[in-house]
Scaffold this motif. Sequence first.
Motif, PDB file in Angstrom:
ATOM      1  N   TYR A  60       1.437  -1.056  -0.097  1.00  0.00           N
ATOM      2  CA  TYR A  60      -0.118  -0.214  -0.108  1.00  0.00           C
ATOM      3  C   TYR A  60       0.828   1.044  -0.458  1.00  0.00           C
ATOM      4  O   TYR A  60       0.475   2.941  -1.097  1.00  0.00           O
ATOM      5  N   TRP A  61       1.658   1.526   0.771  1.00  0.00           N
ATOM      6  CA  TRP A  61       2.376   2.066   0.753  1.00  0.00           C
ATOM      7  C   TRP A  61       3.712   2.426  -0.611  1.00  0.00           C
ATOM      8  O   TRP A  61       4.338   3.548  -0.598  1.00  0.00           O
ATOM      9  N   THR A  62       4.175   1.366  -0.202  1.00  0.00           N
ATOM     10  CA  THR A  62       5.428   1.172  -1.607  1.00  0.00           C
ATOM     11  C   THR A  62       4.708   1.781  -3.183  1.00  0.00           C
ATOM     12  O   THR A  62       5.354   2.791  -3.637  1.00  0.00           O
ATOM     13  N   GLN A  63       4.130   1.556  -3.385  1.00  0.00           N
ATOM     14  CA  GLN A  63       3.064   2.474  -4.482  1.00  0.00           C
ATOM     15  C   GLN A  63       2.981   3.790  -4.475  1.00  0.00           C
ATOM     16  O   GLN A  63       3.238   4.529  -5.101  1.00  0.00           O
ATOM     17  N   PHE A  64       2.615   4.373  -3.089  1.00  0.00           N
ATOM     18  CA  PHE A  64       2.972   5.856  -3.093  1.00  0.00           C
ATOM     19  C   PHE A  64       4.252   6.732  -2.564  1.00  0.00           C
ATOM     20  O   PHE A  64       5.270   7.289  -3.617  1.00  0.00           O
TER      21      PHE A  64
END
Length: 221
Positions: A60-64
């Motif tokens: 989830y945070w990797t994509q941002f």
Amino acid sequence: MAEAPNTTPHMEAYYSKRASEYEQIYEKPERQRELEWLRHRVPEVLRGRTVLEVACGTGYWTQFIAPQAKRVYAGDINESVLEIAREKPIPPGKATFIKSDAVALDNVPPGCNAAFAGFWWSHVKKSGIEQFVRNLSSRLERGAVVAILDNSFFEGSSTPVSRRDAEGNTYQMRKLANGEQFEVLKNFPTPEELTAAVRPVAREARLEALTYYWLLLFTLK
């Protein structure tokens, strides 16, 4: 004598079974304003850096983070969540997902000058935090920037604490969609505990406290 585990025994099984449900935690209406701010704040802190992401979960945070970073090496012990993470809409060549234990940080490549850990700190026993911080700092270059994101406890929005052990660790009872229940370690550290934990390795540290979340930023010596 074998060392006591730094997390609870069922943690890996719980997150493996919860993989398809995990991102529902980001849907709580009252948390949307803070999450929107964090989705901009965290990538900005890590902009242009080679980032080691600890316990990346479903990515989830990797994509941002990945679009703003030079590159992200995102690790997790569960292949079930890594499969979901690899399907995230991340620009080619910006993220590599690896199977890696969040405390031992095995299989981590050299050359990382930043790190991010989202919602992992709270799952480490108080007696294991020192080891986690020490291992993390040893995998990073000098002067690396570290961002740690986790939950603050808020009555009515957070899952109630079910018990506290002799060391002061707190636990929650979590139920999956299929009705299966797990007791999960979930600590809510004080600002003093956080700054004390990173003081041995940090040149400087800053805590950005929100209502539902906290973000600890520090630079390694």
